[in-house]
Write an enzyme that holds these catalytic residues in place. Structure first.
Site, PDB file in Angstrom:
ATOM      1  N   ASP A  12      51.209  81.179 143.668  1.00  0.00           N
ATOM      2  CA  ASP A  12      50.230  81.751 143.220  1.00  0.00           C
ATOM      3  C   ASP A  12      49.557  82.214 144.554  1.00  0.00           C
ATOM      4  O   ASP A  12      49.016  81.409 145.372  1.00  0.00           O
ATOM      5  CB  ASP A  12      49.207  80.935 142.543  1.00  0.00           C
ATOM      6  CG  ASP A  12      48.405  81.623 141.503  1.00  0.00           C
ATOM      7  OD1 ASP A  12      47.789  82.617 142.230  1.00  0.00           O
ATOM      8  OD2 ASP A  12      48.012  80.998 140.656  1.00  0.00           O
ATOM      9  N   ASP A  13      49.253  83.496 144.810  1.00  0.00           N
ATOM     10  CA  ASP A  13      48.517  84.237 145.774  1.00  0.00           C
ATOM     11  C   ASP A  13      49.061  83.799 147.271  1.00  0.00           C
ATOM     12  O   ASP A  13      48.596  83.583 148.124  1.00  0.00           O
ATOM     13  CB  ASP A  13      47.107  83.462 145.857  1.00  0.00           C
ATOM     14  CG  ASP A  13      46.142  84.050 145.192  1.00  0.00           C
ATOM     15  OD1 ASP A  13      46.573  85.079 144.288  1.00  0.00           O
ATOM     16  OD2 ASP A  13      44.917  83.953 145.274  1.00  0.00           O
ATOM     17  N   CYS A  51      46.449  88.096 139.698  1.00  0.00           N
ATOM     18  CA  CYS A  51      47.317  87.120 138.888  1.00  0.00           C
ATOM     19  C   CYS A  51      47.572  87.653 137.626  1.00  0.00           C
ATOM     20  O   CYS A  51      48.812  87.501 137.212  1.00  0.00           O
ATOM     21  CB  CYS A  51      46.580  85.878 138.977  1.00  0.00           C
ATOM     22  SG  CYS A  51      46.171  85.084 140.659  1.00  0.00           S
ATOM     23  N   ASN A 277      51.289  87.666 143.740  1.00  0.00           N
ATOM     24  CA  ASN A 277      50.534  88.551 144.473  1.00  0.00           C
ATOM     25  C   ASN A 277      50.511  87.970 145.846  1.00  0.00           C
ATOM     26  O   ASN A 277      50.600  87.033 145.945  1.00  0.00           O
ATOM     27  CB  ASN A 277      49.349  89.117 144.004  1.00  0.00           C
ATOM     28  CG  ASN A 277      48.365  88.190 143.660  1.00  0.00           C
ATOM     29  OD1 ASN A 277      48.051  87.560 142.341  1.00  0.00           O
ATOM     30  ND2 ASN A 277      47.711  87.154 144.475  1.00  0.00           N
TER      31      ASN A 277
END
Length: 447
Positions: A12-13, A51, A277
């Site tokens: 995530d990220d 997200c 992302n």
């Protein structure tokens, strides 16, 4: 012959560049189990760098302009409610004979109290928050955990599911959605301090003094020297915490690989590692933004290992998370339940030779987004990040802002850090015309 299993590990990220610094001091599982054992894609991008819409694209294989989920802040119908759960990836996989397991994050907008979506046989959902005080929806029971680390817990759930498949030839799909390195940037206690006093990377454009060639919304960000307290200390602390949180992701890879071996599934399982992302880290005065079309925001790691996949190979073809969805469908022999906007990566996983794959990739963010300034204590106002669509090629990159009429155009061969707008008018005009033709593409017309 038994169909292959698939394990999708989704961080995530995660900025793509952090991939090369992952790993514990004793060694890197991401290197040993994935990079050395599979194929790494050096030009892997999300089609929408946030997200919610990005995860929706993974579930649908579609651009946001087709699946309808525009941003984390969108109101109905352009949020999670836009998704037709009966047409998503796990349902297609079940139809192809797979059993499915979700461990970790699903998609923004779905809550722990919502019904478990169709398509999942095993369900352990988290919706984020504190890494040490969290809840999971464990197959319908909402359980609280205060004595465990979130990455470790959801990985253990995935390992339990894999272990349960020992001796069973029914193929399976696991989506392991890990929280790291997303805010609140919490490393496991055993890894805190492992990155010492390491500063955040300073790439060209970091805290740039001159942003006069950038669009107005970028110019609205203040140079760090004018902000009190300075974001620099915060950025350094965030970077170290992120990298320390990714050490647990590296450990999770080891756990998954070990579970596959113990269950006798190693030789017939694809492992796909990617993120929803990337993030900015101070480039163009933007501390930890995503959404924007710049390389740190749209570029993500992507490694695939599995049966017949070339090992220790890096590829430079332009690929996307939409292609990951198409690839999983092809591995499973699944029939898509709605048009797929990407391409299967299997041709790139069947050879070590270069393959003509794609000239340009469409990227998009469908509506203006109000982004809070993330650095605590500075008193900086939120910024409007402008909606855009654009094309990312091997050399050229063109971005058009929907409402303002502004554009950006870069020659990445000579300017990989997007510092100077190119003056090549003929190529820019050609890309503007191409972009106009694909903004509303569906299925094969997106290629």
């Amino acid at each position: 012959m038994t169909k292959p299993n698939v394990v999708l590990i989704l961080t995530d990220d995660q900025n793509a560049k952090t991939l090369w610094h992952m790993g514990r001091p004793t060694g890197s599982s991401v290197y040993a189990a994935l990079i050395k054992a599979g194929t790494t894609f050096l030009n892997s991008f999300v089609v929408c760098p946030q997200c919610g819409p990005s995860r929706a694209s993974l579930l649908t294989g579609q651009y946001p302009h087709n699946h309808g989920y525009y941003s984390n802040a969108s109101a109905a119908p352009h949020n999670y409610q836009s998704l037709n759960e009966t047409e998503l990836l796990p349902v297609a996989l079940q139809n192809a004979g797979y059993v499915t397991s979700l461990c970790g994050k699903y998609v923004n907008g779905h809550t722990l109290s919502d019904p478990i979506p169709v398509g999942w046989n095993d369900w352990h959902e988290t919706v984020g928050g504190d890494y040490y005080n969290f809840q999971l929806n464990d197959n319908g029971a909402i359980n609280s955990y205060s004595d465990d680390y979130l990455t470790d817990r959801v990985t253990a759930k995935a390992a339990e599911f894999i272990n349960s498949r020992a001796g069973n030839d029914t193929p399976f799909f696991v989506s392991l959605g890990l929280p790291a390195p997303h805010a609140p940037f919490q490393a496991a206690l055993k890894y805190k301090g492992k990155f010492g006093e390491a500063p955040a990377p300073r790439y060209p454009g970091w805290n740039a003094g001159d942003v006069s060639t950038k669009p107005a919304y970028v110019q609205a960000f203040n140079k760090f020297a004018t902000i009190s307290p300075s974001p620099v200390t915060w950025l350094n602390e965030v970077y170290r915490s992120q990298m320390e949180s990714l050490m647990s992701v590296d450990e999770a890879i080891e756990t998954v690989v070990g579970a596959l071996a113990a269950a006798g599934k190693s030789q017939n399982t694809y492992i796909i590692f990617t993120s929803d992302n990337g993030t900015m880290g101070g480039e163009w005065r933007m501390p930890f933004n995503k959404v924007v079309p710049y390389e740190p925001s749209i570029e993500v790691p992507l490694i695939i290992a599995g049966p017949g996949v070339p090992v220790e190979l890096t590829r430079s073809e332009i690929v996307s998370t939409l292609d990951v969805t198409h690839t999983i469908m092809d591995i499973a022999g699944a029939v898509p339940l709605s048009p797929l906007d990407g391409k299967s990566l299997l041709p790139l996983l069947a050879t070590r030779a270069p393959v003509e794959f794609r000239e340009y990739l469409l990227i998009e963010f469908m509506e203006d987004f109000m982004h809070g300034y993330p650095v605590p204590g500075t008193g900086q106002p939120a910024h409007i990040l402008r909606a855009y669509s654009g094309l990312r090629g091997n050399r050229w990159k063109y971005i058009s802002y929907n409402a303002t009429g502004e554009s950006e155009f870069y020659d990445l061969a000579s300017d990989p850090y997007e510092q100077v707008n190119s003056t090549n008018a003929s190529v820019k005009q050609s890309l503007a015309a191409m972009l106009a033709g694909v903004r509303s593409c569906v299925g094969n017309t997106c290629l």
